[in-house]
Design a protein around this motif. Sequence first.
Motif, short mmCIF file in Angstrom:
data_model
loop_
_atom_site.label_atom_id
_atom_site.label_comp_id
_atom_site.label_asym_id
_atom_site.label_seq_id
_atom_site.Cartn_x
_atom_site.Cartn_y
_atom_site.Cartn_z
N ILE A 106 0.84 -1.21 0.00
CA ILE A 106 0.00 0.00 0.00
C ILE A 106 0.87 1.26 0.00
N THR A 107 0.46 2.26 -0.77
CA THR A 107 1.15 3.55 -0.73
C THR A 107 0.22 4.60 -0.15
N ILE A 108 0.78 5.50 0.64
CA ILE A 108 0.01 6.56 1.30
C ILE A 108 0.69 7.88 1.00
N GLU A 109 -0.03 8.74 0.25
CA GLU A 109 0.58 10.00 -0.18
C GLU A 109 -0.25 11.16 0.37
N SER A 148 -2.18 19.01 6.49
CA SER A 148 -2.79 18.54 7.73
C SER A 148 -3.80 17.41 7.59
N PHE A 149 -4.30 17.14 6.37
CA PHE A 149 -5.27 16.05 6.25
C PHE A 149 -5.37 15.60 4.79
N ALA A 150 -6.01 14.46 4.59
CA ALA A 150 -6.27 13.86 3.28
C ALA A 150 -5.03 13.19 2.68
N ALA A 151 -5.23 11.96 2.21
CA ALA A 151 -4.13 11.21 1.59
C ALA A 151 -4.67 10.36 0.45
N ALA A 167 -4.27 4.73 8.41
CA ALA A 167 -4.19 5.94 7.58
C ALA A 167 -5.46 6.77 7.74
N PHE A 168 -6.59 6.09 7.87
CA PHE A 168 -7.87 6.78 8.07
C PHE A 168 -7.84 7.59 9.36
N PHE A 178 -9.03 6.92 -3.19
CA PHE A 178 -8.58 5.79 -4.00
C PHE A 178 -9.03 6.04 -5.44
N HIS A 179 -8.18 5.71 -6.40
CA HIS A 179 -8.58 5.80 -7.81
C HIS A 179 -8.78 4.40 -8.39
#
Length: 285
Positions: A3-6, A11-14, A36-37, A45-46
């Motif tokens: 998993i990737t987290i960008e 301060s928020f949203a990935a 992450a949430f 997610f796309h």
Amino acid sequence: MGITIEPLTESFAARIGGVDLAGGVDDTDFAAIRRAFEEHGILIFHDQPLTDEEQIAFSERFGPLERTISASPTGGTPFARQSNIDIQSGGIIDKQDRRMEYQRGNYLWHADSTFKETPSLCSILSAREVPPVGGATEFVSTRAAHEGLPPERQAELDDLVVEHDLLHSRREIGFHFTAEEAAQTPPVRHPLVQINPVTGRKSLMIGAHASHIVGWPVETGRALLTELLDRATQPEAVYRHEWRTGDLIIWDNRSALHRATPYDTSKHRRLMQRTTISNPNAPRV
Ligand code: OGA
Ligand code: MN
């Protein structure tokens, strides 16, 4: 690949990559998503086309799903549809139709289901059909808003209780409930300041359904709620998402607000399916 987290703002949203939600998410990947949430509040997610069943299965991993109230077109099911498409006929719903009027409430900054006795942990919105222009969704963080307040202001808010009322927010847009519908959603009370049980970070439970502060004159409480909302939703604090078909967004209803933006509902089709996960462990007042 894992998993990737960008992170998408300071301060928020990935944005989350490296996962196939329809194919099933193993426990390790789910733990990473869940963490992450809690940290980022909004996960994007796309390329995640989902069937209704797949969306339900993934959503249930976060907790029990809400059933939609009966005033909504999907009343009684686990889905709330943000859509101008009639479920039965597949055709475009008239602008004046009550279902479209109800959805105008989404143009106000809000968190979902704060008007319920058991509030919501998060919502999961899956983009099934997206208009070519318009229909973006905007987000802000009430955690960032809280953390941006001076400590003495934060201390003033700590013990306040807010009354949330669906009738209040719908009145603002001129939508009227029948007496029977109104009776299903009596006002409820929640702590203004929410504390994330995992990170310990505080956020504000405000937004369109927040009517007043319990024990304060209504207008004084409303003025405070408006001030906090205005701070939280300053233009530079907004993360705006332009949808592509197959996008999926999870947002934390304890620490984020969102609002819909307009599109040409008589010309373009839009179908977004939302599942809403409830939070039976929410603090009570
Ligand atoms: C929702 C919502 C906004 C949108 O699904 O809860 O407010 O842009 N959606 O559809
Ligand atoms: Mn909403």
